[in-house]
Design a protein around this motif. Sequence first.
Motif, PDB file in Angstrom:
ATOM      1  N   UNK A 254      50.006  58.277  82.278  1.00 56.29           N
ATOM      2  CA  UNK A 254      50.751  59.511  82.047  1.00 56.29           C
ATOM      3  C   UNK A 254      50.850  60.274  83.372  1.00 56.29           C
ATOM      4  N   UNK A 255      51.992  60.842  83.609  1.00 61.36           N
ATOM      5  CA  UNK A 255      52.230  61.625  84.817  1.00 61.36           C
ATOM      6  C   UNK A 255      52.874  62.952  84.411  1.00 61.36           C
ATOM      7  N   UNK A 256      52.250  64.033  84.847  1.00 60.04           N
ATOM      8  CA  UNK A 256      52.751  65.359  84.500  1.00 60.04           C
ATOM      9  C   UNK A 256      53.142  66.113  85.775  1.00 60.04           C
ATOM     10  N   UNK A 257      54.234  66.823  85.698  1.00 58.89           N
ATOM     11  CA  UNK A 257      54.684  67.691  86.787  1.00 58.89           C
ATOM     12  C   UNK A 257      54.808  69.125  86.276  1.00 58.89           C
ATOM     13  N   UNK A 258      54.194  70.042  86.946  1.00 56.78           N
ATOM     14  CA  UNK A 258      54.222  71.444  86.519  1.00 56.78           C
ATOM     15  C   UNK A 258      54.834  72.294  87.639  1.00 56.78           C
ATOM     16  N   UNK A 259      55.773  73.141  87.261  1.00 55.37           N
ATOM     17  CA  UNK A 259      56.418  74.050  88.210  1.00 55.37           C
ATOM     18  C   UNK A 259      56.258  75.473  87.688  1.00 55.37           C
ATOM     19  N   UNK A 260      55.749  76.353  88.544  1.00 51.14           N
ATOM     20  CA  UNK A 260      55.522  77.750  88.163  1.00 51.14           C
ATOM     21  C   UNK A 260      56.184  78.638  89.211  1.00 51.14           C
ATOM     22  N   UNK A 261      56.996  79.553  88.783  1.00 52.37           N
ATOM     23  CA  UNK A 261      57.677  80.472  89.699  1.00 52.37           C
ATOM     24  C   UNK A 261      57.653  81.874  89.091  1.00 52.37           C
TER      25      UNK A 261
END
Length: 296
Positions: free
Chosen positions: A138-145
């Motif tokens: 499993x690969x997760x990408x998180x983007x927070x702005x």
Amino acid sequence: MSKRKIIAAAFMLALLATAAIAQPATVEVIPLKYRTAEQVIPVLKPLLDRSGSMSGMQNQLIVRTSAANLADIKQVLATLDAAPRQLMISVRQDTAFDRDHARAELSGRASTGNASAAIPGGNNARGGVVEVQRGDDVLRGRVDSTRSTEGGNSVQSIRVLEGSSAFITSGQSVPMQQRQTVRTVVNGQIIERTASAVEYRDVVAGFYVVPRLSGDRVTLEISSQRDTLAAPQQHLPRGSVNVQQATTTVSGRLGEWLEIGGIRQTASDQQSTMVGSSRDVSSDNRQTLLKVDEIR
């Protein structure tokens, strides 16, 4: 015309010219209604005859000159010695602080053959997540702005007469520990005693402003002052105060906000790793504005 008549006419003209030059001087004490002698003398003195003189104190003006010149000076003085206009000076402080924060990271687990690797995620649970899964991998990408904005303004007002000075300031009184050694003689022996006391030192920031009017336009003569306590690395005596002063002149219309100073700062910080990156950008804008209104 005979030669004798020409000489007589020239003699009469010379007498008239001499009489005009030798016109007796008049001395008059002129009471002032709204202005002081110190305010009007610099304007009136250039209008004096060469043989005239002018002095004064507070609300009295003493003029010694010819009658004709005195009449001219009085005519100009009637315009100068008019009631000063009542003014309201408003000071506005505008502040605006913006901050942009962006963060991206990868986390998950991947394996190949007998080997596996895990990428732990951060503690930040905010932002959008994209997840890709294949079997046990499993690969997760998180983007927070995020973006935050803070701002406000404050207005202070003070009444002042046209041509007079007003001082607008803010600051604090800082306690300073002072030590003093006192020597006394007791039974022939010198005894030293140390006494301590607390003194308060004013540390202020502000400015003097003098408004001058011409119709509906105002000219502001501004002298600013900023005091700060000396830093330890300056190696100055304890309680020393740094003083900064500046002078400027601005002009505009009555009722118009005039910018007299400001600070604009921008800071940026960017970090990158193998599994993520972050970026912070902040800006700090501050303005000081003045407005002059006439009170009718």
